[in-house]
Enzyme design. Sequence first.
Site, PDB file in Angstrom:
ATOM      1  N   ARG A 181       0.798  -1.219   0.000  1.00 42.36           N
ATOM      2  CA  ARG A 181       0.000   0.000   0.000  1.00 42.36           C
ATOM      3  C   ARG A 181       0.840   1.284   0.000  1.00 42.36           C
ATOM      4  O   ARG A 181       0.284   2.386  -0.034  1.00 42.36           O
ATOM      5  CB  ARG A 181      -0.942  -0.002   1.210  1.00 42.36           C
ATOM      6  CG  ARG A 181      -1.877  -1.203   1.247  1.00 42.36           C
ATOM      7  CD  ARG A 181      -3.021  -0.998   2.203  1.00 42.36           C
ATOM      8  NE  ARG A 181      -3.868   0.090   1.748  1.00 42.36           N
ATOM      9  CZ  ARG A 181      -4.828   0.649   2.486  1.00 42.36           C
ATOM     10  NH1 ARG A 181      -5.039   0.219   3.715  1.00 42.36           N
ATOM     11  NH2 ARG A 181      -5.565   1.642   2.003  1.00 42.36           N
TER      12      ARG A 181
ATOM     13  N   HIS B 266      -6.951  -1.892  12.956  1.00 36.17           N
ATOM     14  CA  HIS B 266      -6.700  -0.475  13.186  1.00 36.17           C
ATOM     15  C   HIS B 266      -7.386  -0.001  14.464  1.00 36.17           C
ATOM     16  O   HIS B 266      -8.410  -0.552  14.865  1.00 36.17           O
ATOM     17  CB  HIS B 266      -7.249   0.369  12.018  1.00 36.17           C
ATOM     18  CG  HIS B 266      -6.414   0.352  10.790  1.00 36.17           C
ATOM     19  ND1 HIS B 266      -6.954   0.159   9.532  1.00 36.17           N
ATOM     20  CD2 HIS B 266      -5.085   0.501  10.596  1.00 36.17           C
ATOM     21  CE1 HIS B 266      -5.989   0.197   8.627  1.00 36.17           C
ATOM     22  NE2 HIS B 266      -4.847   0.407   9.251  1.00 36.17           N
TER      23      HIS B 266
ATOM     24  N   CYS C 285     -12.889   4.158   6.589  1.00 34.17           N
ATOM     25  CA  CYS C 285     -11.818   3.790   5.655  1.00 34.17           C
ATOM     26  C   CYS C 285     -12.026   4.369   4.254  1.00 34.17           C
ATOM     27  O   CYS C 285     -11.078   4.569   3.504  1.00 34.17           O
ATOM     28  CB  CYS C 285     -11.718   2.270   5.530  1.00 34.17           C
ATOM     29  SG  CYS C 285     -11.649   1.377   7.087  1.00 34.17           S
TER      30      CYS C 285
END
Length: 263
Positions: free
Chosen positions: A89, A167, A254
């Site tokens: 990413r 997260h 997100c």
Amino acid sequence: MQSYTFSHAITRKPSRSIIAGLRAVDTGTPDLGVMQAHHVDYIAALRATGAEVIELDALEAFPDSVFVEDTALCLPQGAVVMRPGAPSRLGEAAEMAPHLQALYGTVLRITGDDSYIEGGDILTTETEILVGRSARTNAAGVAELTRLVADWGLPVREVFTPPGVLHFKTDCSLLDAETILSTRRLAASGCFAGYKMIYVADGEEACANTIRFNDLVIMPAGFPKTRATLDQAGYKVVEIGNSECAKLDGGMSCLSLRFTPKR
């Protein structure tokens, strides 16, 4: 309230390659058509508040690129381009940078070779920036962010994401200036001392990731007990389907960067 009142949002269309996206547990291949339909509903909810929503084109080279929140921290004072902890990413942040530069006068970057930090681990309130250490965000990343935003008026406080939780914001959301929606497992750490708490219902932990966006609380569909609690607390709630993003550990926060830029 700068922590939940926004003029802009950035989203990105899901790519066909998203079926190869990262996931902690394989619960099935995402259905791109269903995900696209949910994405349309999500953008409509953001726009319903009067915000300008910028929808970027899909990035086929980056399967997880629909989850734009991980690429940056956006505050009124400026934006900070992150350095994602998942190697696949890293390029997503570089792709986001020019779009932020077109909107902000100040765009900073996490650059340390040993620094990793993702937006999904950052919860900004009216008084502080909470950053959760996780598998994707390390101490060096938190320290570098702290240095970069030192003059922006909000202190950074390092907290810790529960083991097995991707997260920090997987397990919490800001509902208003004083109130946090959280799972009990995260709140048990004491990280929200001083805030009012609303807990997600037992068995509905997956809806802890919602977003307060102007006058709306946007939450994933399918969690009736928590929805009822939010309704009773007086919030204006909109539910959005999230079945396909959930297969990739994705939630409501997100899918967008939310901000009011200053040049």
